[in-house]
Design an enzyme around this catalytic site. Structure first.
Site, mmCIF file in Angstrom:
data_model
loop_
_atom_site.group_PDB
_atom_site.id
_atom_site.type_symbol
_atom_site.label_atom_id
_atom_site.label_comp_id
_atom_site.label_asym_id
_atom_site.label_seq_id
_atom_site.Cartn_x
_atom_site.Cartn_y
_atom_site.Cartn_z
ATOM 1 N N GLU A 164 0.890 -1.162 0.000
ATOM 2 C CA GLU A 164 0.000 0.000 0.000
ATOM 3 C C GLU A 164 0.922 1.203 0.000
ATOM 4 O OE1 GLU A 164 -1.572 3.006 0.281
ATOM 5 O OE2 GLU A 164 -1.703 2.741 2.441
ATOM 6 N N CYS B 155 -3.305 7.809 3.877
ATOM 7 C CA CYS B 155 -3.161 7.594 2.436
ATOM 8 C C CYS B 155 -4.465 7.788 1.694
ATOM 9 C CB CYS B 155 -2.585 6.208 2.169
ATOM 10 S SG CYS B 155 -3.507 4.896 2.984
#
Length: 202
Positions: free
Chosen positions: A35, A69
């Site tokens: 990720e 994020c």
């Protein structure tokens, strides 16, 4: 060492693109889940409820001080180089013609919430994740241009679409190269996601 150890069966990593690429080269044959950041787009269509949309975008951009994020990208505590980098990107965008609406300053390692309008695709702030409460607005002519610009990002975590027409929103969402699309709600962490209320988009 961990990704190359024979007793490690899988690696899950959250962090920078550069580090993720390095781990991918070293992990060789073991499963690797990465990720690697985000530059989530919020697409506001012409029929959107602007008051509700603005509220959701502000929440999505500045919740967790912009340090997640899945932010649509209040005062932020970061290290000196990150704080300086966020302000430099803002200043560079303004120097190229963007308009600073709010913020653009820092005090020590604290970056003020920053909103920049009239950002264009040739500005770094349009593509680079500052990991700070800095939110650029890129004006587009139509949904097709919005999709094209959203899909140009190297990141593909989430996107948000704001429209009163759920069919149009679904059509736009299907054209986006992202993992999750929120309709009439901000990009969010999994535990903050809420189900789609069809009544709000009719």
């Amino acid at each position: 060492m961990l990704v190359q150890h024979p007793r490690v069966d899988m690696v899950s990593f959250t962090g920078s693109t550069e580090t993720g690429q390095s781990l991918a080269r070293k992990a060789a044959m073991i499963p690797l889940q990465l990720e690697l950041g985000g530059k989530d787009a919020a697409i506001v269509l012409s029929d959107a409820d602007l008051e509700a949309t603005a509220s959701d975008i502000v929440s999505g951009a500045f919740a967790y001080s912009g340090q997640r994020c899945t932010a649509v990208k209040r005062v932020l505590a970061v290290d000196a180089s990150s704080a300086q980098g966020a302000v430099r990107m803002t200043e560079a965008a303004v120097a190229k013609g963007a308009r600073l609406v709010l913020g653009g300053t820092r005090e020590g390692n604290l970056v003020a919430p920053t909103l920049i309008d009239h950002v264009t695709p040739d500005m770094d702030i349009a593509w680079v994740e500052p990991f700070a409460p800095v939110l650029p607005i890129i004006r587009v002519r139509n949904a097709e241009e919005a999709v094209r610009l959203a899909n140009r990002s190297e990141y593909g975590l989430q996107a948000a679409i704001f429209s009163r027409d759920v069919d149009v929103a679904m059509h736009v969402g299907l054209a986006l190269d992202v993992g999750t699309v929120q309709i009439n709600g901000t990009t969010a962490l999994v535990f903050n996601m809420r189900p789609l209320d069809l009544e709000t988009v009719r």
